[in-house]
Design a protein around this motif. Structure first.
Motif, PDB file in Angstrom:
ATOM      1  N   THR A   1       0.831  -1.213   0.000  1.00  0.00           N
ATOM      2  CA  THR A   1       0.000   0.000   0.000  1.00  0.00           C
ATOM      3  C   THR A   1       0.864   1.262   0.000  1.00  0.00           C
ATOM      4  O   THR A   1       0.345   2.363  -0.135  1.00  0.00           O
ATOM      5  CB  THR A   1      -0.940   0.061   1.232  1.00  0.00           C
ATOM      6  N   GLN A   2       2.175   1.086   0.189  1.00  0.00           N
ATOM      7  CA  GLN A   2       3.074   2.253   0.168  1.00  0.00           C
ATOM      8  C   GLN A   2       3.185   2.783  -1.263  1.00  0.00           C
ATOM      9  O   GLN A   2       2.891   2.059  -2.224  1.00  0.00           O
ATOM     10  CB  GLN A   2       4.465   1.833   0.666  1.00  0.00           C
ATOM     11  N   PRO A   3       3.631   4.035  -1.423  1.00  0.00           N
ATOM     12  CA  PRO A   3       3.830   4.537  -2.784  1.00  0.00           C
ATOM     13  C   PRO A   3       4.806   3.641  -3.564  1.00  0.00           C
ATOM     14  O   PRO A   3       5.770   3.116  -2.975  1.00  0.00           O
ATOM     15  CB  PRO A   3       4.421   5.939  -2.567  1.00  0.00           C
ATOM     16  N   ALA A   4       4.550   3.469  -4.864  1.00  0.00           N
ATOM     17  CA  ALA A   4       5.360   2.546  -5.677  1.00  0.00           C
ATOM     18  C   ALA A   4       6.847   2.881  -5.598  1.00  0.00           C
ATOM     19  O   ALA A   4       7.690   1.976  -5.570  1.00  0.00           O
ATOM     20  CB  ALA A   4       4.862   2.585  -7.125  1.00  0.00           C
ATOM     21  N   ASP A   5       7.200   4.185  -5.525  1.00  0.00           N
ATOM     22  CA  ASP A   5       8.624   4.565  -5.461  1.00  0.00           C
ATOM     23  C   ASP A   5       9.277   4.035  -4.187  1.00  0.00           C
ATOM     24  O   ASP A   5      10.429   3.605  -4.204  1.00  0.00           O
ATOM     25  CB  ASP A   5       8.777   6.098  -5.453  1.00  0.00           C
ATOM     26  N   ASP A   6       8.540   4.093  -3.076  1.00  0.00           N
ATOM     27  CA  ASP A   6       9.119   3.639  -1.792  1.00  0.00           C
ATOM     28  C   ASP A   6       9.330   2.123  -1.809  1.00  0.00           C
ATOM     29  O   ASP A   6      10.356   1.620  -1.354  1.00  0.00           O
ATOM     30  CB  ASP A   6       8.178   3.984  -0.618  1.00  0.00           C
ATOM     31  N   ILE A   7       8.328   1.411  -2.336  1.00  0.00           N
ATOM     32  CA  ILE A   7       8.453  -0.061  -2.395  1.00  0.00           C
ATOM     33  C   ILE A   7       9.643  -0.423  -3.287  1.00  0.00           C
ATOM     34  O   ILE A   7      10.477  -1.280  -2.950  1.00  0.00           O
ATOM     35  CB  ILE A   7       7.165  -0.695  -2.960  1.00  0.00           C
ATOM     36  N   ASP A   8       9.725   0.248  -4.408  1.00  0.00           N
ATOM     37  CA  ASP A   8      10.803   0.038  -5.370  1.00  0.00           C
ATOM     38  C   ASP A   8      12.163   0.160  -4.676  1.00  0.00           C
ATOM     39  O   ASP A   8      13.031  -0.716  -4.801  1.00  0.00           O
ATOM     40  CB  ASP A   8      10.597   1.111  -6.458  1.00  0.00           C
ATOM     41  N   GLN A   9      12.359   1.220  -3.894  1.00  0.00           N
ATOM     42  CA  GLN A   9      13.653   1.431  -3.232  1.00  0.00           C
ATOM     43  C   GLN A   9      13.939   0.318  -2.227  1.00  0.00           C
ATOM     44  O   GLN A   9      15.064  -0.160  -2.124  1.00  0.00           O
ATOM     45  CB  GLN A   9      13.671   2.789  -2.510  1.00  0.00           C
ATOM     46  N   LYS A  10      12.895  -0.096  -1.497  1.00  0.00           N
ATOM     47  CA  LYS A  10      13.112  -1.155  -0.486  1.00  0.00           C
ATOM     48  C   LYS A  10      13.484  -2.481  -1.165  1.00  0.00           C
ATOM     49  O   LYS A  10      14.376  -3.198  -0.707  1.00  0.00           O
ATOM     50  CB  LYS A  10      11.853  -1.333   0.364  1.00  0.00           C
ATOM     51  N   ILE A  11      12.792  -2.791  -2.252  1.00  0.00           N
ATOM     52  CA  ILE A  11      13.088  -4.053  -2.951  1.00  0.00           C
ATOM     53  C   ILE A  11      14.494  -3.992  -3.543  1.00  0.00           C
ATOM     54  O   ILE A  11      15.282  -4.933  -3.419  1.00  0.00           O
ATOM     55  CB  ILE A  11      12.034  -4.335  -4.052  1.00  0.00           C
ATOM     56  N   TRP A  12      14.840  -2.867  -4.140  1.00  0.00           N
ATOM     57  CA  TRP A  12      16.161  -2.739  -4.776  1.00  0.00           C
ATOM     58  C   TRP A  12      17.274  -2.879  -3.732  1.00  0.00           C
ATOM     59  O   TRP A  12      18.288  -3.538  -3.954  1.00  0.00           O
ATOM     60  CB  TRP A  12      16.223  -1.419  -5.538  1.00  0.00           C
ATOM     61  N   THR A  13      17.068  -2.301  -2.552  1.00  0.00           N
ATOM     62  CA  THR A  13      18.064  -2.430  -1.475  1.00  0.00           C
ATOM     63  C   THR A  13      18.245  -3.900  -1.101  1.00  0.00           C
ATOM     64  O   THR A  13      19.367  -4.401  -0.978  1.00  0.00           O
ATOM     65  CB  THR A  13      17.598  -1.623  -0.231  1.00  0.00           C
TER      66      THR A  13
END
Ligand code: Z5A
Length: 215
Positions: free
Chosen positions: A196-208
């Motif tokens: 449910t988080q903004p797509a940009d935030d999820i993206d950064q967490k997954i990439w990390t």
């Protein structure tokens, strides 16, 4: 010859309810990986091969799918998976590629096992036969409350839901609960992200997380 999962390739599967944001995050992760110089193969289940796409059509869109038994459904999903493993995933891993799959065996564990109530041991046995030991190095679950995922799907399908999208809210609640239970049983492989988080935030967490795993 070593097992394909021992090659330099990495295999990351994405799981979650319908509309949880898997396709969105796969395309973002694929771009990060390409920018970092990695070769990427993105695929999906059911599908990803000519045979798998035909099976997908029967499973989701064709009238022949009406009244399908849960057992037939499991075998069709896993037949498509068996073909994908042997003709796409294993060769890509052997080339050192990063494989991103929109759904993999956990979808059968959760949809056909937890939600359709098939015997979990039977589902695990059929899954094991289909994948032949090829398991993801990392599985990303995007967790979204059922009301939100259903609303996203309704907005997108504009009144044309496929056979599984026509299931009840109770079915999708079992799917969500099934994924959260699965994550608890395999904490090293499976990581849950708040979809449910903004797509940009999820993206950064997954990439990390992926960079840690690729290191
Ligand atoms: N199935 C099964 O039963 N057993 C199996 O073994 C397998 C599958 C392999 C395949 O459906 C169906 O088969 C699936 C499980 C079953 N059925 N269900 N339910 P599919 O391939 O057609 O669809 P899907 O895999 O369920 O996912 P999807 O509908 O393609 O959605 P998604 O890829 O997860 O989400 P998305 O397309 O990236 O995003 C959906 C919308 O939300 C879109 O408008 C986005 O712009 C928006 N979005 C994305 N991220 C966000 C965030 N963070 N905030 C707000 N909005 C967002």
């Amino acid at each position: 010859m070593p097992h394909p999962t021992l090659f330099a390739g990495k295999f990351i599967s994405f799981e979650g309810s319908e509309g949880s944001g898997k396709s969105t995050q796969i395309s973002r992760l694929a771009q990060h990986l390409k920018d970092a110089g990695r070769e990427v193969v993105a695929t999906r289940e059911p599908g990803g091969t000519a045979l798998g796409e035909r099976i997908r059509d029967i499973l989701l869109h064709k009238d022949e799918g009406d009244g399908m038994s849960a057992e037939s459904e499991l075998l069709l999903f896993t037949a498509a998976r068996a073909q994908l493993v042997r003709s796409v995933i294993t060769p890509a891993l052997a080339r050192g590629t990063v494989v991103l799959s929109d759904r993999y065996l956990d979808s059968s564990t959760v949809y056909q096992g937890a939600a359709r109530n098939l015997d979990p041991k039977a589902v695990a046995a059929v899954n094991a036969f289909a994948v032949g030991g090829v398991m993801p190095h990392l599985t990303v679950i995007l967790d979204v409350p059922t009301e939100i995922s259903l609303a996203r799907v309704r907005a997108r399908t504009a009144g044309q839901p496929d056979r599984i999208e026509r299931e009840t809210a109770a079915f999708f609640q079992k799917v969500r609960d099934g994924y959260l239970a699965l994550a608890k049983t395999e904490p090293l492989r499976v990581i849950v992200f708040d979809g449910t988080q903004p797509a940009d935030d999820i993206d950064q967490k997954i990439w990390t997380e992926v960079q840690k795993r690729l290191a």
